[in-house]
Design a protein around this motif. Sequence first.
Motif, short mmCIF file in Angstrom:
data_model
loop_
_atom_site.label_atom_id
_atom_site.label_comp_id
_atom_site.label_asym_id
_atom_site.label_seq_id
_atom_site.Cartn_x
_atom_site.Cartn_y
_atom_site.Cartn_z
N HIS A 22 -9.87 6.15 0.99
CA HIS A 22 -10.14 6.98 1.94
C HIS A 22 -9.52 8.57 1.58
O HIS A 22 -8.61 8.89 1.10
N PRO A 23 -10.51 9.68 1.92
CA PRO A 23 -10.16 10.97 1.61
C PRO A 23 -8.78 11.24 2.10
O PRO A 23 -8.11 12.17 1.48
N GLY B 148 0.46 11.60 -10.69
CA GLY B 148 -0.63 12.35 -10.55
C GLY B 148 -0.52 13.85 -10.86
O GLY B 148 -1.32 14.42 -11.17
N GLU B 149 1.00 14.29 -11.03
CA GLU B 149 0.98 15.63 -11.45
C GLU B 149 0.54 16.61 -10.51
O GLU B 149 -0.37 17.54 -11.04
N ASN B 150 0.85 16.44 -9.27
CA ASN B 150 -0.02 17.19 -8.24
C ASN B 150 -1.56 17.18 -8.30
O ASN B 150 -2.15 18.18 -8.16
N GLY B 151 -1.64 15.90 -8.37
CA GLY B 151 -3.29 15.81 -8.32
C GLY B 151 -3.90 16.05 -9.50
O GLY B 151 -5.18 16.52 -9.22
N SER C 44 0.82 -1.26 -0.12
CA SER C 44 -0.03 0.14 -0.04
C SER C 44 0.82 1.13 -0.14
O SER C 44 0.43 2.24 -0.50
N PRO C 45 2.12 1.31 0.63
CA PRO C 45 2.80 2.56 0.38
C PRO C 45 3.11 3.13 -0.95
O PRO C 45 3.14 3.98 -1.10
N GLY C 46 3.09 1.96 -1.89
CA GLY C 46 3.28 2.49 -3.33
C GLY C 46 1.97 3.19 -3.93
O GLY C 46 2.18 4.13 -4.88
N GLN C 47 0.90 3.20 -3.18
CA GLN C 47 -0.01 4.00 -3.56
C GLN C 47 0.16 5.41 -3.62
O GLN C 47 0.09 6.44 -4.40
N ILE C 48 1.00 5.87 -2.47
CA ILE C 48 1.51 7.36 -2.35
C ILE C 48 2.54 7.55 -3.49
O ILE C 48 2.25 8.61 -3.63
N GLY D 243 -1.69 11.93 -1.11
CA GLY D 243 -1.33 11.49 -2.48
C GLY D 243 -1.25 12.85 -3.17
O GLY D 243 -0.69 12.66 -4.46
N GLY D 244 -2.03 13.87 -2.69
CA GLY D 244 -1.59 15.10 -3.81
C GLY D 244 -3.08 15.50 -4.32
O GLY D 244 -3.16 16.49 -5.33
N TYR D 245 -4.01 14.88 -4.12
CA TYR D 245 -5.30 14.90 -4.84
C TYR D 245 -6.56 15.57 -3.73
O TYR D 245 -6.38 15.37 -2.71
#
Length: 344
Positions: free
Chosen positions: A294-295, A184-187, A173-177, A301-303
């Motif tokens: 989760h929000p 994501g290019e800053n979300g 799961s750390p790979g998600q971040i 993650g930047g979103y």
Amino acid sequence: MQEKLQATHLEALQELGAVNDSDALRAWELKYLGKKGAITELVRSVGTLPKEERADFGKRANEVKGALETAYADREKLVKEHELARDLEQGQIDVTLPGRAHPVGGLHPSTTTLREFYAIWAEMGFQVYRSRDVETDEMNFELLNIPAHHPARDMWDTFHTTTPGVVLRTHTSPGQIHAMREFGENGTQPIRVILPGMCYRYEQVSVRSEIQFHQVEGVAIGKHIHLTDLKGTIAEFARRMFGADKDVRFRSSYFPFTEPSMEVDVECLLCGGKGCQMCKYSGWLEIAGCGMMHPVVLRNGGYDPSEWSGFAFGMGPERMINLKYGVKDIRYYWGNDLRFLEQF
């Protein structure tokens, strides 16, 4: 000397015609064409003749030597053919038998299953992203909505390193971040990735648990992604993995980094849902955990969770192999026992 040369030539040809095996052939060669052979000695005796006879005798001696060497080569070929035929008749060798194959290695069952995962998820638009095995406590827990005081940390028996705050990752799961921040290019961009890799937990090794195991995490982030998208995606994977005729069900569960969270079951592969020892007579086999992101995790993650949504899932290749082939001991995967590995 000419008469002796002629007589020796005829004698050699007669003896050669009677040779029927390799040993006799070798003896004939030494007798006539060897370093001390009769023909060799006659060729060397040219110097003892009168000058007017040397050229003619030397020429004739070399002709005889050449003729005998040709005859020897022809006889050698014939003798080898006869010996091979004799060996075949006596059963000493059968050249029609297949040769001994060199042992060739194969892929580990976990590797084969991982490649199957990659192919299925690639067809559904997910790319493979690999993250590191050694993580910070922040990445492994805190940014995934598991702060230091959170009781959910008890779900993971963690290997801590000698460096404070650095651990062996307990899940992928750390790979998600990492993926959200890198792609994501800053979300501002949607992403779809799977995160395969090894996980480590300080657990008692048994038939059901190991201190290391593979896990494949998956993340999809975009605008207007809903729970129905997650359910449809997971159901499609399960049917491609286990068969289009297999039923899939979802059960409510809890994970700190998803909300709501679910467990995913597939119809038992051995009994077809009727109930057996493998599925504990329930008719279902658990294959994955999943949920809507989760929000807090999206934000880390930047979103912006008010604009973006997504889902995540996690599943284990070794568990899939257990379900498909009825493997009852997870320790086999790292035991290096060829009796187990050669079955795949």
